[in-house]
Design a protein around this motif. Structure first.
Motif, short mmCIF file in Angstrom:
data_model
loop_
_atom_site.label_atom_id
_atom_site.label_comp_id
_atom_site.label_asym_id
_atom_site.label_seq_id
_atom_site.Cartn_x
_atom_site.Cartn_y
_atom_site.Cartn_z
N VAL A 139 -30.32 20.14 -7.05
CA VAL A 139 -31.28 21.25 -6.99
C VAL A 139 -32.33 21.09 -8.09
CG1 VAL A 139 -31.58 23.76 -7.25
CG2 VAL A 139 -29.68 22.87 -5.90
N ASN A 140 -31.90 20.81 -9.31
CA ASN A 140 -32.84 20.67 -10.42
C ASN A 140 -33.82 19.52 -10.21
OD1 ASN A 140 -31.96 22.88 -11.98
ND2 ASN A 140 -30.28 21.68 -12.81
N ARG A 141 -33.33 18.39 -9.70
CA ARG A 141 -34.22 17.25 -9.43
C ARG A 141 -35.24 17.60 -8.35
NH1 ARG A 141 -29.74 14.08 -9.98
NH2 ARG A 141 -29.37 14.09 -7.74
N LEU A 142 -34.78 18.21 -7.28
CA LEU A 142 -35.69 18.56 -6.20
C LEU A 142 -36.70 19.61 -6.67
CD1 LEU A 142 -36.56 18.16 -3.30
CD2 LEU A 142 -34.87 19.86 -2.61
N GLU A 143 -36.24 20.59 -7.41
CA GLU A 143 -37.16 21.61 -7.96
C GLU A 143 -38.25 20.93 -8.78
OE1 GLU A 143 -37.28 25.33 -11.11
OE2 GLU A 143 -35.45 24.19 -10.89
N TYR A 144 -37.86 20.02 -9.65
CA TYR A 144 -38.81 19.30 -10.50
C TYR A 144 -39.81 18.53 -9.64
CZ TYR A 144 -40.69 15.73 -13.59
OH TYR A 144 -41.54 14.90 -14.26
N ASN A 145 -39.31 17.82 -8.63
CA ASN A 145 -40.19 17.01 -7.78
C ASN A 145 -41.15 17.86 -6.97
OD1 ASN A 145 -39.27 14.51 -8.66
ND2 ASN A 145 -37.61 14.48 -7.17
#
Length: 185
Positions: A139-145
């Motif tokens: 979730v954190n990686r996708l949010e960042y991207n």
């Protein structure tokens, strides 16, 4: 800005997923909730499918759990809970309520918020801690991207708008210079 943000979703989103993301953004922005976190959570939970149902009684875009949240919110049956969680507006509000509740706990601060969404405030002591942490990282990686892509989209828009204004200004300037003035000949 709304239109740009809703259009700045990953290119692999289908038309329905883009529509669901736009709905999430529409509900999140006015109340100060992070639309990037919500879209990323919905993607990881259901691939933005509002009709999604899991084996563990999780329903809708955000896979809200019937056993815990449905009963806590006073739903008498799964059918009415599923109906509401299948509505992207209701599901988004429900997810925002879950996030608000989770933010009250020390274990749910910052990058740990998705871990709490998935495993509750006691996730650190869970036998599934590694899975919960892997979920939170997704979730954190996708949010960042998504956030990065949206900013690039906005920056490109601003640069393009600046260049368009510059071209118009230069063209107007050159047109003035090339236009013969009365009395100059």
């Amino acid at each position: 800005l709304w239109l740009l943000l809703s259009l700045s979703v990953p290119s692999y989103f289908t038309a329905q997923q883009t529509s669901m993301a736009a709905t999430i953004i529409e509900k999140a922005k006015p109340v100060g909730e992070d639309p990037y976190l919500l879209v990323a959570t919905a993607w990881v939970e259901s691939r933005l499918n509002p009709m999604s149902i899991s084996k563990t009684n999780d329903y809708g875009l955000f896979q809200i759990n019937w056993t815990f949240w449905g009963r806590k919110w006073g739903y008498k049956d799964r059918k009415s809970f599923y109906k509401d969680m299948s509505n992207p507006y209701h599901a988004t509000v429900a997810a925002m309520i879950v996030f608000k509740e989770m933010r009250k706990y020390k274990s749910c601060q910052g990058l740990n918020l998705p871990a709490c969404y998935n495993g509750g405030p006691g996730w650190l002591k869970s036998k599934n801690k590694d899975k919960i942490l892997a979920y939170a990282n997704k979730v954190n990686r996708l949010e960042y991207n998504i956030k990065k892509d949206s900013q690039i989209g906005l920056d490109n828009f601003n640069i393009t708008a600046f260049h368009m204004l510059s071209i118009v200004s230069l063209t107007q300037y050159h047109m003035r210079e090339l236009t013969p003035r009365v009395g100059s000949m």
